[in-house]
Enzyme design. Structure first.
Site, mmCIF file in Angstrom:
data_model
loop_
_atom_site.group_PDB
_atom_site.id
_atom_site.type_symbol
_atom_site.label_atom_id
_atom_site.label_comp_id
_atom_site.label_asym_id
_atom_site.label_seq_id
_atom_site.Cartn_x
_atom_site.Cartn_y
_atom_site.Cartn_z
ATOM 1 N N LYS A 243 0.761 -1.238 -0.121
ATOM 2 C CA LYS A 243 0.081 -0.019 0.160
ATOM 3 C C LYS A 243 0.747 1.360 0.046
ATOM 4 C CE LYS A 243 -4.057 -1.868 2.557
ATOM 5 N NZ LYS A 243 -4.778 -1.742 1.759
ATOM 6 N N ASP A 254 -7.572 -3.190 10.537
ATOM 7 C CA ASP A 254 -8.024 -4.207 9.609
ATOM 8 C C ASP A 254 -8.391 -5.403 10.331
ATOM 9 O OD1 ASP A 254 -8.772 -4.364 6.870
ATOM 10 O OD2 ASP A 254 -6.907 -5.479 6.407
ATOM 11 N N ASP A 313 -3.003 -7.564 -1.897
ATOM 12 C CA ASP A 313 -3.810 -6.489 -0.869
ATOM 13 C C ASP A 313 -5.375 -7.075 -0.830
ATOM 14 O OD1 ASP A 313 -3.951 -4.498 0.691
ATOM 15 O OD2 ASP A 313 -3.973 -2.662 -0.591
ATOM 16 N N GLU A 315 -6.655 -9.396 0.511
ATOM 17 C CA GLU A 315 -6.213 -10.767 1.373
ATOM 18 C C GLU A 315 -7.433 -10.906 2.073
ATOM 19 O OE1 GLU A 315 -5.801 -7.693 2.160
ATOM 20 O OE2 GLU A 315 -6.412 -7.642 4.286
ATOM 21 N N ARG A 317 -10.795 -11.456 1.667
ATOM 22 C CA ARG A 317 -11.489 -12.166 1.203
ATOM 23 C C ARG A 317 -10.869 -13.773 1.331
ATOM 24 N NH1 ARG A 317 -12.003 -8.905 -4.339
ATOM 25 N NH2 ARG A 317 -11.513 -7.310 -2.696
HETATM 26 N N1 BES Z 1 -8.357 -3.891 4.367
HETATM 27 C C1 BES Z 1 -8.477 -3.422 2.760
HETATM 28 C C2 BES Z 1 -9.628 -2.516 2.827
HETATM 29 C C3 BES Z 1 -9.830 -1.145 3.212
HETATM 30 C C4 BES Z 1 -9.123 -0.190 2.890
HETATM 31 C C5 BES Z 1 -10.723 -0.959 4.171
HETATM 32 C C6 BES Z 1 -9.265 1.141 3.504
HETATM 33 C C7 BES Z 1 -11.158 0.372 4.656
HETATM 34 C C8 BES Z 1 -10.165 1.394 4.334
HETATM 35 C C9 BES Z 1 -8.516 -4.699 2.047
HETATM 36 O O1 BES Z 1 -7.789 -5.739 2.362
HETATM 37 C C10 BES Z 1 -7.947 -4.193 0.714
HETATM 38 O O2 BES Z 1 -6.802 -3.744 0.515
HETATM 39 N N2 BES Z 1 -8.752 -4.092 -0.247
HETATM 40 C C11 BES Z 1 -8.410 -3.570 -1.342
HETATM 41 C C12 BES Z 1 -9.014 -4.648 -2.609
HETATM 42 C C13 BES Z 1 -8.168 -4.374 -3.878
HETATM 43 C C14 BES Z 1 -6.625 -4.536 -4.204
HETATM 44 C C15 BES Z 1 -9.079 -5.402 -4.566
HETATM 45 C C16 BES Z 1 -8.962 -2.258 -1.635
HETATM 46 O O3 BES Z 1 -10.225 -2.098 -1.270
HETATM 47 O O4 BES Z 1 -8.369 -1.421 -2.370
HETATM 48 ZN ZN ZN Z 2 -7.275 -5.708 4.607
HETATM 49 MN MN MN Z 3 -5.703 -5.341 1.828
#
Ligand code: BES
Ligand code: ZN
Ligand code: MN
Length: 465
Positions: A243, A254, A313, A315, A317
Site C-alpha cells: 500500500k 483491519d 492486498d 487478502e 476475502r
Molecule cells: N483492508 C483493505 C480494505 C480497506 C481499505 C478498508 C481502506 C478500509 C479502508 C483490504 O484488504 C484491501 O486492501 N482491499 C483492496 C482490494 C483491492 C486490492 C482489490 C481495496 O479495497 O483497495
Molecule cells: Zn485488508
Molecule cells: Mn488489503
C-alpha cells in the site's frame, strides 16, 4: 480490556438520584418558562445541536437545570456528546421513556476514551440516573461490547497481533464456559486452512497466523446455530502489492471484523440468547517477507476451490474464504460476517453507512429494521449476479481481485465471499469501516462499532433468552 465503568450510571431508586439535575432537550421552537427563557435570551441559546445552557438556581450558585440543544428533531444518539459537553455532576434526562432510554445508552457509548497510552485522558465526571424501568445491566453490556470492539481497533498493531486476538477470545470463552480451539502456524496446513496460512505466513513467528473458533452451547442441538465470522488482519501492509503510505496509515483497524465478531459473541453469551453460537476469527498479519504469497500465485482453499492471486492486498476475502467454509461445516441456521473488506465500500456509501449484503429477504428486513430501531445504520447492497464474471480466472476457479470493467469493488468482494458462504441457512456480510474519520464530541476519531448493536437487536428479537 475495556470494562465500562458502571458508576457512570446509577439506578433511579438510588438515594442520591433525588439530587440529580434535570437535562431538557430543547429545539429552536421550544417554549421556555420564566428564568430559563431570560437566561437563554441573554446567552444566545437557540436550541441548535451542540448548544448547552446551564440555568442557575437563584443566586446560590446551584444549577436549576441544563438545556441541551437538539435542532429541529431530537436524535437520542446526540447524547453521546453529553460526557464531553456537560459540567461535572449527576443528571437525569427529561425525555419520553423510549428516547430517554436510547439517550442513556448513547451517553454510555459516548464515554469511550482510548487512553491505553495516556492514562486518564478525557476522563469525565458526568453521571446519569437511569430512567425508570431501564435495563442497566443490558445497556452496560452493550456499551462494553462496543467499547471492546473500538479498543481492539484503536490498539496499535504491535500490541494487537494475532496472539492478542487469541488472548481476548480465550478470556471471552473462559468467562462463559465456551469451548475454544486455536489452530496456529504450520498446523493450519494440517487442519486444512491453506488460504489463512498463505496470507499469514510472511509474519514474524510470534505473530503467526491462526484460526480461532469459539463454540457455545453446541450440545443444545434443539437450538438454532448462529455463526459469527470476522476478518482479523492485525495489520494490512498490502503484502507484496504494498500500500501507499496514506493507504497503510490506518491499517491497524483491519482486524475490525474480528473485533466485532468477538464483541458481539460476548454480548450474545452475556444475554444468554436461546441459540448455539460459533465465533470464527481468522487472525493474520498481511506482511512482507521472502516467504510472502505473491501476485500470480494460485492458492488452495479449505473448500477446494483454487484462487488466483491478482493482488496480495485483497487478502481479507482469502482468509474469510477458509473460515466461512469452516462455519458451513456446523450447518448454521444463520451466518454473519464482519470485515473491513474494501476501500470501495467507503467510496460507495461513505464511512458511516456500512454496506449489508444478503440474499435472504427475511434477514435483510430484520437486520434493517433493527438497525433503524437502535440507530446503528446499515444499507443494503446487491449481490449482483451480473458481476460474477469479474472474478473468473483463466487458470483457477476464482480470482481474488476483480476485472476492472465491473468497478463496484465492495460488490465483487461480497460475490467472492458468497462462493464460500455456508450452504445451509442465511448468510449476511457487513463490509464495515470500523472507524470515525472525523472526531467530534462523543465520536472521537478512531475505532467505531458498526452494525454490532443492530445485529444484536436482530438476534435478540429472533431468539430472546
Ligand atoms: N483492508 C483493505 C480494505 C480497506 C481499505 C478498508 C481502506 C478500509 C479502508 C483490504 O484488504 C484491501 O486492501 N482491499 C483492496 C482490494 C483491492 C486490492 C482489490 C481495496 O479495497 O483497495
Ligand atoms: Zn485488508
Ligand atoms: Mn488489503
Amino acid at each position: 480490556m475495556s470494562a465500562v465503568s458502571p458508576d457512570a450510571l446509577i439506578a433511579s431508586t438510588a438515594p442520591e438520584a433525588a439530587d440529580a439535575t434535570p437535562v431538557h432537550f430543547v429545539g429552536p421552537d421550544a417554549a421556555l418558562d420564566g428564568a430559563a427563557r431570560d437566561w437563554a435570551a441573554r446567552l444566545g441559546f437557540k436550541g441548535k445541536p451542540g448548544e448547552v445552557l446551564v440555568v442557575p438556581a437563584g443566586s446560590g450558585g446551584g444549577v436549576d437545570r441544563v438545556l441541551v440543544g437538539t435542532g429541529k428533531t431530537f436524535d437520542p444518539m446526540s447524547a453521546r456528546a453529553l460526557s464531553a459537553r456537560l459540567p461535572e455532576g449527576l443528571y437525569r434526562l427529561e425525555a419520553e421513556e423510549a428516547d430517554a432510554g436510547a439517550a442513556t445508552l448513547a451517553f454510555l457509548l459516548g464515554r469511550y476514551v482510548f487512553d491505553r497510552y495516556k492514562p486518564g485522558k478525557g476522563r469525565s465526571g458526568v453521571r446519569l440516573v437511569a430512567p425508570q424501568g431501564f435495563d442497566v445491566a443490558e445497556a452496560l453490556n452493550i456499551a462494553a461490547a462496543c467499547a471492546l470492539a473500538r479498543e481492539m481497533v484503536d490498539t496499535p498493531p504491535a500490541d494487537m497481533g494475532p496472539l492478542q486476538m487469541e488472548t481476548i477470545a480465550r478470556e471471552i470463552a473462559g468467562a462463559h464456559g465456551a469451548a475454544i480451539t486455536v489452530t496456529t502456524g504450520e498446523a493450519l496446513l494440517e487442519e486444512n486452512y491453506p488460504a489463512v496460512h498463505a496470507v499469514g505466513r510472511a509474519a514474524a513467528p510470534h505473530r503467526a497466523p491462526r484460526v480461532i473458533e469459539i463454540g457455545w452451547n453446541l450440545d443444545r442441538i434443539d437450538r438454532p446455530l448462529i455463526a459469527l465470522v470476522g476478518k482479523g488482519v492485525a495489520f494490512d501492509s498490502g503484502g507484496l502489492d504494498i500500500k501507499s503510505a496514506a493507504g497503510m496509515r490506518n491499517m491497524k483497524k483491519d482486524m475490525g471484523g474480528a473485533a466485532h465478531a468477538l464483541a458481539l459473541g460476548r454480548l450474545v453469551m452475556q444475554a444468554g440468547l436461546d441459540i448455539r453460537l460459533v465465533v470464527l476469527v481468522a487472525a493474520v498479519e498481511n506482511a512482507i517477507s521472502a516467504d510472502a504469497f505473491r501476485p500470480g500465485d494460485v492458492l488452495n482453499s479449505r473448500k477446494g476451490l483454487t484462487i488466483e492471486i491478482g493482488n496480495t492486498d485483497a487478502e481479507g476475502r482469502l482468509i474469510l474464504a477458509d473460515v466461512l467454509t469452516r462455519a458451513g461445516e456446523h450447518a448454521p441456521d444463520l451466518t454473519l460476517d464482519y470485515a473491513t473488506l474494501t476501500g470501495a465500500a467507503r467510496v460507495a456509501l461513505g464511512p458511516e453507512l456500512p454496506p449489508l449484503y444478503t440474499d435472504d429477504e427475511a434477514l435483510a428486513a430484520d437486520l434493517l429494521a433493527a438497525a433503524h430501531a437502535v440507530r446503528d445504520p446499515l444499507w443494503r447492497m446487491p449481490l449482483w449476479p451480473g458481476y460474477r464474471a469479474a472474478i473468473d480466472s483463466d487458470i483457477a476457479d476464482v480470482r481474488n481481485d476483480s476485472a476492472g470493467w465491473a468497478q463496484g469493488g465492495s460488490i465483487t468482494a461480497a460475490l467472492f465471499l458468497q462462493k464460500f458462504a455456508p450452504a445451509t441457512g442465511a448468510w449476511a456480510h457487513l463490509d464495515v469501516f470500523a472507524w470515525n474519520s472525523r472526531g467530534r464530541p462523543g465520536w472521537p476519531e478512531g475505532g467505531e462499532a458498526q452494525g454490532l448493536r443492530a445485529a444484536y437487536a436482530m438476534l435478540k428479537a429472533r431468539y430472546p433468552g
